[in-house]
Every structure is written in C-alpha cells, then in structure tokens.
Write a protein that holds these residues in place. Structure first.
Motif, mmCIF file in Angstrom:
data_model
loop_
_atom_site.group_PDB
_atom_site.id
_atom_site.type_symbol
_atom_site.label_atom_id
_atom_site.label_comp_id
_atom_site.label_asym_id
_atom_site.label_seq_id
_atom_site.Cartn_x
_atom_site.Cartn_y
_atom_site.Cartn_z
ATOM 1 N N PRO A 67 -36.919 -13.631 -2.043
ATOM 2 C CA PRO A 67 -36.365 -13.974 -3.360
ATOM 3 C C PRO A 67 -35.990 -12.762 -4.212
ATOM 4 O O PRO A 67 -34.981 -12.793 -4.908
ATOM 5 C CB PRO A 67 -37.481 -14.778 -4.029
ATOM 6 N N ALA A 68 -36.771 -11.691 -4.172
ATOM 7 C CA ALA A 68 -36.490 -10.530 -5.017
ATOM 8 C C ALA A 68 -35.151 -9.904 -4.656
ATOM 9 O O ALA A 68 -34.348 -9.569 -5.528
ATOM 10 C CB ALA A 68 -37.611 -9.502 -4.888
ATOM 11 N N ARG A 69 -34.874 -9.744 -3.383
ATOM 12 C CA ARG A 69 -33.615 -9.136 -2.947
ATOM 13 C C ARG A 69 -32.424 -10.057 -3.207
ATOM 14 O O ARG A 69 -31.353 -9.603 -3.590
ATOM 15 C CB ARG A 69 -33.697 -8.755 -1.475
ATOM 16 N N LEU A 70 -32.613 -11.346 -2.979
ATOM 17 C CA LEU A 70 -31.532 -12.297 -3.253
ATOM 18 C C LEU A 70 -31.225 -12.358 -4.750
ATOM 19 O O LEU A 70 -30.060 -12.408 -5.155
ATOM 20 C CB LEU A 70 -31.903 -13.677 -2.713
ATOM 21 N N ALA A 71 -32.267 -12.345 -5.579
ATOM 22 C CA ALA A 71 -32.060 -12.359 -7.034
ATOM 23 C C ALA A 71 -31.383 -11.076 -7.507
ATOM 24 O O ALA A 71 -30.510 -11.110 -8.383
ATOM 25 C CB ALA A 71 -33.392 -12.553 -7.746
ATOM 26 N N ALA A 75 -28.359 -3.318 -13.143
ATOM 27 C CA ALA A 75 -28.920 -4.661 -13.274
ATOM 28 C C ALA A 75 -29.590 -5.094 -11.974
ATOM 29 O O ALA A 75 -30.686 -5.676 -11.987
ATOM 30 C CB ALA A 75 -27.828 -5.656 -13.664
ATOM 31 N N GLY A 76 -28.954 -4.809 -10.863
ATOM 32 C CA GLY A 76 -29.547 -5.144 -9.576
ATOM 33 C C GLY A 76 -30.824 -4.375 -9.319
ATOM 34 O O GLY A 76 -31.814 -4.928 -8.827
ATOM 35 N N ALA A 77 -30.827 -3.083 -9.647
ATOM 36 C CA ALA A 77 -32.017 -2.254 -9.429
ATOM 37 C C ALA A 77 -33.180 -2.726 -10.307
ATOM 38 O O ALA A 77 -34.321 -2.850 -9.830
ATOM 39 C CB ALA A 77 -31.693 -0.794 -9.713
ATOM 40 N N VAL A 78 -32.896 -2.992 -11.579
ATOM 41 C CA VAL A 78 -33.949 -3.459 -12.490
ATOM 42 C C VAL A 78 -34.499 -4.798 -12.008
ATOM 43 O O VAL A 78 -35.714 -5.021 -11.988
ATOM 44 C CB VAL A 78 -33.414 -3.551 -13.937
ATOM 45 N N THR A 79 -33.610 -5.685 -11.594
ATOM 46 C CA THR A 79 -34.047 -6.992 -11.098
ATOM 47 C C THR A 79 -34.894 -6.839 -9.838
ATOM 48 O O THR A 79 -35.958 -7.453 -9.721
ATOM 49 C CB THR A 79 -32.831 -7.896 -10.806
ATOM 50 N N LEU A 80 -34.433 -6.024 -8.891
ATOM 51 C CA LEU A 80 -35.174 -5.847 -7.646
ATOM 52 C C LEU A 80 -36.553 -5.258 -7.905
ATOM 53 O O LEU A 80 -37.564 -5.815 -7.467
ATOM 54 C CB LEU A 80 -34.393 -4.949 -6.679
#
Length: 111
Positions: A73-77, A98-103
């Motif tokens: 889920p973390a990578r997909l999100a 945004a992707g890095a912060v989310t991951l």
C-alpha cells in the motif's frame, strides 16, 4: 568447464562495453552535434523523459524487491500521489516530493 571467468575475460568485456557505450553516445553528440535536427525528431525527443521515468519506476512500485515482489500500500499510494500532484501542478519537482513524502510517511506509519 568452470563458471569462473579469468581477469582478462572480465577486462575485455568491460572495455568492449565501454567502447559500445561511447559509440552510442558519440552517434548523437559527435556525429549530429553540429547539425540542425529535423523538427519531427525534436518533437519525439520531448517525450523521452515521459517514457523513461515511468519505465524505471513502475517495476519498483508493482514488483518491489523490498517486499519480495508483492505490491504494498505505501508504494502504491506514493505512486498515486506522485501522479495526482504531477497532473494537478504540472511540476515534476513537486510531484516527486509528494511521492517521496507519501512513501516515507506511510512506511514510517505502517512499520
């Protein structure tokens, strides 16, 4: 026949691959560097980063080695956040951030 390679064989492979890489790069920079490229070719070159970046990232999202090839889920999100911010802002740096912060945020929360 043993599976080990001699030092000479390894160096020959390294040198041949180095020459091949040089010739590929020279074909664009050395042979074509001082010429005007056709408009259709320049238009196609604009799509290179758009094609290469997803090709590099998709396997890391869908079949990550860190999870044994299972999507998580973390990578997909993070991928979804990157695409959403990229589409909304048209800013590559913001999308990657945004992707890095989310991951990293989700990996921290889910660990």
């Amino acid at each position: 026949m043993s599976g080990e390679m001699s030092d000479l064989k390894i160096w020959v492979i390294i040198i041949v691959l180095g020459i091949g890489t040089f010739l590929i790069r020279w074909s664009f920079l050395g042979a074509l560097g001082d010429r005007e490229l056709p408009g259709w070719f320049l238009r196609m070159l604009r799509y290179t980063p758009v094609a290469v970046l997803p090709a590099l990232v998709a396997p890391l999202v869908l079949w990550p080695a860190a999870t044994g090839g299972q999507p998580e889920p973390a990578r997909l999100a993070a991928a979804a956040a990157t695409v959403a911010v990229g589409l909304l802002t048209r800013n590559v740096i913001l999308a990657i951030a945004a992707g890095a912060v989310t991951l990293f945020g989700l990996l921290y929360l889910l660990a």
